[in-house]
Design a protein around this motif. Sequence first.
Motif, short mmCIF file in Angstrom:
data_model
loop_
_atom_site.label_atom_id
_atom_site.label_comp_id
_atom_site.label_asym_id
_atom_site.label_seq_id
_atom_site.Cartn_x
_atom_site.Cartn_y
_atom_site.Cartn_z
N PHE A 272 33.79 41.39 33.29
CA PHE A 272 34.87 42.56 33.31
C PHE A 272 34.70 43.17 32.00
O PHE A 272 34.54 42.53 30.96
N ASP A 273 34.94 44.47 31.98
CA ASP A 273 34.93 45.23 30.59
C ASP A 273 36.22 44.86 29.87
O ASP A 273 37.15 44.50 30.11
N GLN B 81 40.16 46.67 41.58
CA GLN B 81 41.22 46.84 41.76
C GLN B 81 42.08 45.70 42.23
O GLN B 81 41.66 45.02 43.10
N TYR C 170 33.62 47.91 35.20
CA TYR C 170 34.22 48.53 34.12
C TYR C 170 35.70 48.88 34.52
O TYR C 170 35.95 48.40 35.80
N GLU C 171 36.43 49.58 33.92
CA GLU C 171 37.84 49.65 34.28
C GLU C 171 38.06 50.24 35.62
O GLU C 171 39.17 49.87 36.09
N ASN C 172 37.70 51.31 35.97
CA ASN C 172 37.83 51.76 37.23
C ASN C 172 37.09 51.43 38.62
O ASN C 172 37.04 51.85 39.52
N LYS D 112 37.75 46.28 27.41
CA LYS D 112 38.87 47.55 27.36
C LYS D 112 39.52 47.42 28.59
O LYS D 112 40.71 48.33 28.52
N ALA D 113 39.45 46.70 29.86
CA ALA D 113 40.32 46.97 30.76
C ALA D 113 41.57 46.20 30.62
O ALA D 113 41.87 45.39 29.96
N SER D 114 42.56 47.05 31.05
CA SER D 114 43.98 46.92 30.83
C SER D 114 44.47 45.64 31.40
O SER D 114 45.40 44.89 31.09
N ASP D 115 44.19 45.30 32.79
CA ASP D 115 44.36 44.34 33.40
C ASP D 115 43.57 43.17 33.41
O ASP D 115 42.53 43.31 34.23
N LYS D 116 43.76 42.15 32.53
CA LYS D 116 42.86 41.01 32.46
C LYS D 116 42.76 39.91 33.78
O LYS D 116 44.04 39.67 34.11
#
Length: 98
Positions: free
Chosen positions: A9-10, A64, A59-61, A12-16
């Motif tokens: 996982f990145d 889900q 990456y972040e996107n 910088k991702a907001s949802d760890k």
Amino acid sequence: TKGKVLLYFDKKASDKPIYGDVFLLKGMPREIEEPKNPYEFDYRRFMQFRGIYAHHFLYENDFQKIGNQPQNPILNLAFAANRYADSVFVKNIGAKQE
């Protein structure tokens, strides 16, 4: 299909991710490559001994979260206690140096 995939996982991702999270992923995992040089450490074989045959960089996107289904309630409790203890230390201890 069913199996184990090593997910990266990145940072910088907001949802760890936490234990038990279920994700919908964008893209396909890639098979772990074999070594390119003779006598190089065989990471692919090393991971195969652990039942992992593919990896995926996210990456972040690219993912889900669609749910949370922990397989083991004891492990779930242990991870929750670990997150709580970590939050207490972060709250009460200022900088990383301390």
